[in-house]
Design an enzyme around this catalytic site. Structure first.
Site, PDB file in Angstrom:
ATOM      1  CB  SER A  10      -1.956  -7.027  -0.650  1.00 18.83           C
ATOM      2  OG  SER A  10      -1.799  -6.371  -1.901  1.00 18.83           O
ATOM      3  CG  HIS A  35       2.568  -7.486  -0.035  1.00 20.75           C
ATOM      4  ND1 HIS A  35       3.786  -8.130   0.048  1.00 20.75           N
ATOM      5  CD2 HIS A  35       2.155  -7.632  -1.322  1.00 20.75           C
ATOM      6  CE1 HIS A  35       4.088  -8.657  -1.128  1.00 20.75           C
ATOM      7  NE2 HIS A  35       3.117  -8.357  -1.981  1.00 20.75           N
ATOM      8  CG  ASP A  37       1.099  -6.614  -4.660  1.00 24.65           C
ATOM      9  OD1 ASP A  37       2.068  -7.378  -4.621  1.00 24.65           O
ATOM     10  OD2 ASP A  37       0.038  -6.841  -4.044  1.00 24.65           O
ATOM     11  CG  MET A  39       1.458  -4.816 -10.359  1.00 18.49           C
ATOM     12  SD  MET A  39      -0.165  -5.545 -10.676  1.00 18.49           S
ATOM     13  CE  MET A  39      -0.456  -6.379  -9.103  1.00 18.49           C
ATOM     14  CG  HIS A  68       5.914  -8.575  -5.309  1.00 19.94           C
ATOM     15  ND1 HIS A  68       4.820  -9.389  -5.531  1.00 19.94           N
ATOM     16  CD2 HIS A  68       6.865  -8.981  -6.199  1.00 19.94           C
ATOM     17  CE1 HIS A  68       5.098 -10.236  -6.504  1.00 19.94           C
ATOM     18  NE2 HIS A  68       6.330 -10.004  -6.928  1.00 19.94           N
ATOM     19  CG  MET A  70       4.866  -8.183  -9.429  1.00 15.36           C
ATOM     20  SD  MET A  70       3.124  -8.561  -9.122  1.00 15.36           S
ATOM     21  CE  MET A  70       2.800  -7.457  -7.739  1.00 15.36           C
ATOM     22  CG  MET A 139       4.741 -14.811  -7.187  1.00 16.93           C
ATOM     23  SD  MET A 139       3.962 -13.492  -6.219  1.00 16.93           S
ATOM     24  CE  MET A 139       2.433 -13.244  -7.147  1.00 16.93           C
ATOM     25  CG  ASP A 177       1.081 -11.900  -2.993  1.00 20.55           C
ATOM     26  OD1 ASP A 177      -0.158 -11.895  -2.852  1.00 20.55           O
ATOM     27  OD2 ASP A 177       1.713 -10.947  -3.485  1.00 20.55           O
TER      28      ASP A 177
END
Length: 223
Positions: A10, A35, A37, A39, A68, A70, A139, A177
């Site tokens: 990540s 990966h 993330d 957000m 991913h 979020m 998660m 994750d």
């Protein structure tokens, strides 16, 4: 026969002063995917990066980007993230309207579709779509920030989803994750996970290859 173990570093834990060097280093060290993330500071408290960073990372590596989201109302942004370079796009079911339509739109872009929920959200939001997606993300911490401790109770959720995938005779990735190290990785693999996301466990050490191999062989070392 189960799906092969894949390691997904990540970049949330990478050094963004030299992100090109970082992602190329983990690729050369044997990572199977990167990966990312995303957000938005709304669905989760933290704010990270958007499509421009995905696009930049895509130009630096040849392995897939596992993105991913979020974010609030992810259905409004699917096309943008698909076009930015995502190879796998993971959506939170608890935040998404009309999940079948969203999954269809992701696949129309030639991208693999993934689904997830936070640890306190029922897996019943995932099960109706197992036959439509390419990946389920469990998660093992709450979405929103790096460095959280692994939640042991999530092992039951991993096994539950793994059993359901097997019962339906599907071949889809089961990703985990949050708080992943060689010990928690072994527990996750034992319960059916095959894709391991790890940030600080890899990027906080000097030898990425050693850390990646520790995760990949976690069942051998810590079963």
């Amino acid at each position: 026969m189960g799906l092969p173990i894949q390691i997904a570093p990540s970049i949330l834990s990478a050094d963004f002063r030299c992100i090109e060097k970082e992602v190329q280093a983990v690729q050369n060290a044997g990572a199977d995917r990167i990966h990312c993330d995303v957000m938005d500071g709304n669905f989760v408290p933290d704010l990270t990066f958007g499509p421009m960073v995905i696009e930049a990372v895509k130009k630096c590596v040849s392995i897939p980007l596992d993105v991913h989201l979020m974010i609030s109302e992810p259905h409004k942004h699917v096309k943008q993230y698909c076009e930015s370079g995502a190879d796998i796009l993971v959506i939170h079911a608890e935040e998404c309207k009309n999940m079948p339509h969203v999954i269809e739109n992701i696949k129309k872009c030639g991208i693999k579709a993934g689904i997830t929920v936070n640890p306190d959200v029922s897996l019943q939001l995932i099960f109706p779509y197992l036959d439509m997606v390419d990946q389920v993300l469990i998660m093992t911490v709450y979405a929103g920030s790096a460095g959280q401790k692994f939640i042991p109770q999530m092992l039951d959720r991993i096994k539950t989803v793994s059993d359901e995938i097997k019962n339906r005779n599907l071949r889809i990735d089961l990703e985990v994750d949050g708080g992943i190290n060689n010990q928690t990785a072994a527990q996750c693999i034992k319960n059916g996970a095959n894709v391991l996301v790890a940030g600080s466990y890899i990027f906080n050490e000097s030898n990425y290859k050693v850390q990646i191999e520790k995760l990949r062989n976690a069942t051998v070392d810590h079963d």
